[in-house]
Scaffold this active site. Sequence first.
Site, mmCIF file in Angstrom:
data_model
loop_
_atom_site.group_PDB
_atom_site.id
_atom_site.type_symbol
_atom_site.label_atom_id
_atom_site.label_comp_id
_atom_site.label_asym_id
_atom_site.label_seq_id
_atom_site.Cartn_x
_atom_site.Cartn_y
_atom_site.Cartn_z
ATOM 1 N N LYS A 87 0.889 -3.064 6.256
ATOM 2 C CA LYS A 87 0.446 -3.259 4.973
ATOM 3 C C LYS A 87 0.592 -4.756 4.231
ATOM 4 C CE LYS A 87 -0.027 1.712 3.807
ATOM 5 N NZ LYS A 87 0.575 1.798 5.419
ATOM 6 N N VAL A 89 1.596 10.893 7.533
ATOM 7 C CA VAL A 89 0.651 11.784 7.773
ATOM 8 C C VAL A 89 0.839 12.993 8.448
ATOM 9 C CG1 VAL A 89 -0.670 10.546 9.715
ATOM 10 C CG2 VAL A 89 -2.100 11.907 8.019
ATOM 11 N N LYS A 142 8.059 2.563 -0.920
ATOM 12 C CA LYS A 142 6.891 2.472 0.241
ATOM 13 C C LYS A 142 5.782 3.125 -0.156
ATOM 14 C CE LYS A 142 10.570 2.312 3.908
ATOM 15 N NZ LYS A 142 11.105 2.891 5.274
#
Length: 337
Positions: free
Chosen positions: A131, A179, A89
Amino acid sequence: MLNDKSILITGGTGSFGKKFTETILQRYPDVKRLVIYSRDELKQFDMAQLYPEHKFPQVRFFIGDVRDAQRFRRACEGIDVIIHAAALKQVPAAEYNPDEFIKTNIGGAQNIIDAALSSEIKIVVALSTDKAAAPINLYGATKLVSDKLFVSANNIKGKRDLRFSVVRYGNVMGSRGSVIPFFMEKARNGNVLPITHKDMTRFNISLEDGVEMVLWAIENALGGEIFVPKIPSYRIETVARAISPSATLDYVGIRAGEKLHEEMITESDSYNTIDFERYYAILPSDAKKEKYLKHFNASEVTPGFKYNSGTNTEWVDEDALRVLIRQYVDPEFEPRV
């Protein structure tokens, strides 16, 4: 729904697999078998401590790689439902190791399809990513191919009662490598947070909502859909400020293969997209749309519609992010001031 069923989760020792396992065992205590299929023996050992055989005899651990077609077919014996969560990933890693990502994300997907077609499996739900929509990086491109393979598999199942569908969503809050834990660690060790771009945005979903969406797809999918949740966006800079208002923000530039904003439904997809309740569904281009509209009590989206993290109508601000971090990541979280 899943009581007396046998379920296999690829990548079952990852963030999703662990939360999915926890949810299944709580909600469906009479599940017949729950197979955790992954290639990391240490993660399997650690997870097995949470589910010892004498207390959870229905939980089984299979060491194996989705690249290994023979091993995967063996693991599928007696399985009713496959949840495909295994993937490579990391976007930058994909740019420099494309062949490895192709072998796992595309070759592995085809192995799962082949195993399902040659067994008694009834349902396959594959996890995708934002994505995969209009990809500009290798990771996204491999997941787009994977999505297409699973959607197309519905055309070659014959008259069998077998459904392939895909669940596509954005960044999972607090998942490994994402994140929020990255910024929390950085804030503890120097309080300088690297920001790729001040305007960068991403979709946000909790792990719990991701699991609920997969369970919903297992029960409701007709086959061939790419399901997309209606979820909020955040700005990466907002995440940094929520975690540490006093942090120094270091603008490092967009990494190889990254987008400024993510997209889950492109303008081109709009002509095959329907809207219902908490989700959208992108249908196969040759689908009989009326069947899906009736089944989901849905409506068609406006031609030209697109679902983009930068133009989203729902946003998470700093205060809301702190609440979500305490709820889903760290109950004792306090921003560094």
